[in-house]
Design an enzyme around this catalytic site. Structure first.
Site, PDB file in Angstrom:
ATOM      1  N   ARG A 123     -34.298 -48.846  53.836  1.00  0.00           N
ATOM      2  CA  ARG A 123     -34.982 -50.142  53.927  1.00  0.00           C
ATOM      3  C   ARG A 123     -36.368 -50.000  54.526  1.00  0.00           C
ATOM      4  O   ARG A 123     -36.642 -49.067  55.273  1.00  0.00           O
ATOM      5  CB  ARG A 123     -34.167 -51.131  54.746  1.00  0.00           C
ATOM      6  CG  ARG A 123     -33.936 -50.664  56.174  1.00  0.00           C
ATOM      7  CD  ARG A 123     -32.808 -51.412  56.804  1.00  0.00           C
ATOM      8  NE  ARG A 123     -31.580 -51.039  56.159  1.00  0.00           N
ATOM      9  CZ  ARG A 123     -30.426 -50.848  56.778  1.00  0.00           C
ATOM     10  NH1 ARG A 123     -30.335 -51.026  58.068  1.00  0.00           N
ATOM     11  NH2 ARG A 123     -29.359 -50.501  56.129  1.00  0.00           N
ATOM     12  N   ASP A 135     -33.225 -56.014  64.494  1.00  0.00           N
ATOM     13  CA  ASP A 135     -31.935 -56.483  64.994  1.00  0.00           C
ATOM     14  C   ASP A 135     -32.100 -57.112  66.367  1.00  0.00           C
ATOM     15  O   ASP A 135     -32.745 -56.543  67.250  1.00  0.00           O
ATOM     16  CB  ASP A 135     -30.948 -55.317  65.127  1.00  0.00           C
ATOM     17  CG  ASP A 135     -30.427 -54.827  63.793  1.00  0.00           C
ATOM     18  OD1 ASP A 135     -30.325 -55.641  62.854  1.00  0.00           O
ATOM     19  OD2 ASP A 135     -30.115 -53.631  63.687  1.00  0.00           O
ATOM     20  N   ASP A 189     -35.955 -53.144  59.455  1.00  0.00           N
ATOM     21  CA  ASP A 189     -34.724 -53.699  60.000  1.00  0.00           C
ATOM     22  C   ASP A 189     -35.042 -54.144  61.420  1.00  0.00           C
ATOM     23  O   ASP A 189     -35.453 -53.329  62.246  1.00  0.00           O
ATOM     24  CB  ASP A 189     -33.632 -52.623  60.001  1.00  0.00           C
ATOM     25  CG  ASP A 189     -32.259 -53.166  60.344  1.00  0.00           C
ATOM     26  OD1 ASP A 189     -32.057 -54.397  60.258  1.00  0.00           O
ATOM     27  OD2 ASP A 189     -31.386 -52.360  60.686  1.00  0.00           O
ATOM     28  N   ARG A 240     -38.329 -56.498  53.092  1.00  0.00           N
ATOM     29  CA  ARG A 240     -36.912 -56.193  53.294  1.00  0.00           C
ATOM     30  C   ARG A 240     -36.075 -56.920  52.254  1.00  0.00           C
ATOM     31  O   ARG A 240     -36.202 -58.127  52.070  1.00  0.00           O
ATOM     32  CB  ARG A 240     -36.467 -56.613  54.700  1.00  0.00           C
ATOM     33  CG  ARG A 240     -34.955 -56.562  54.944  1.00  0.00           C
ATOM     34  CD  ARG A 240     -34.452 -55.123  55.025  1.00  0.00           C
ATOM     35  NE  ARG A 240     -33.012 -55.033  55.101  1.00  0.00           N
ATOM     36  CZ  ARG A 240     -32.298 -55.000  56.214  1.00  0.00           C
ATOM     37  NH1 ARG A 240     -32.917 -55.068  57.385  1.00  0.00           N
ATOM     38  NH2 ARG A 240     -30.992 -54.899  56.171  1.00  0.00           N
TER      39      ARG A 240
END
Length: 158
Positions: free
Chosen positions: A91, A96, A94, A82
């Protein structure tokens, strides 16, 4: 809860393979995925001509504080290539931090994630595995939030 997503497979044969490997890598940081959704696909945002995204969520068990959990997620992202260059760019991975128990803002970190409740590609997968989960701020269920999400309305289980 951790949301996982990618639009590029990186060195993996597919986005699914990359996300499965990322899910397995949680254990390297001492995190246990107690439950996980299926993978959901959606068009890229804000540029729908960019590679489509694959997303899912995992309910993660940890004793880490939210800020330390986020640091662990960033380490995993880095291992998967990343690069944080520009916002909303395609990307490889990811990760989160969506919620951390019932915590609301901790050590300068905003939890719950301030926009996750608006995103079908987060709330849909969450409703799949925990439909009665309640948002710690607005107290709405995952199922209700998925039904009323305004971003990523094209998101669907793969």
């Amino acid at each position: 809860m951790v949301a996982l997503g990618c639009s590029l497979p990186g060195s993996y044969p597919s986005r699914e393979a990359l996300l499965e490997a990322a899910l397995a890598a949680l254990a390297d940081e001492g995190l246990t995925a107690a439950a996980r959704s299926s993978w959901w696909t959606s068009a890229a945002w804000p540029d729908p001509t960019a590679p489509a995204y694959l997303n899912g969520v995992a309910l993660v068990e940890t004793a880490l504080a939210a800020v330390d959990l986020l640091a662990a997620l960033h380490r995993i992202e880095a291992r998967f290539g990343r690069v944080r260059a520009e916002a909303n760019a395609p990307r490889t991975l990811d990760l989160d931090l969506i919620v951390h128990g019932r915590t609301v803002t901790e050590a300068g970190l905003i939890v719950p994630h301030p926009r996750a409740h608006e995103r079908l590609f987060v709330m849909g997968p969450l409703a799949e595995i925990a439909p009665d989960w309640r948002h710690p701020v607005n107290d709405r269920t995952a199922a209700d939030l998925a039904a009323t999400a305004t971003v990523g309305r094209d998101a669907r289980p793969q």
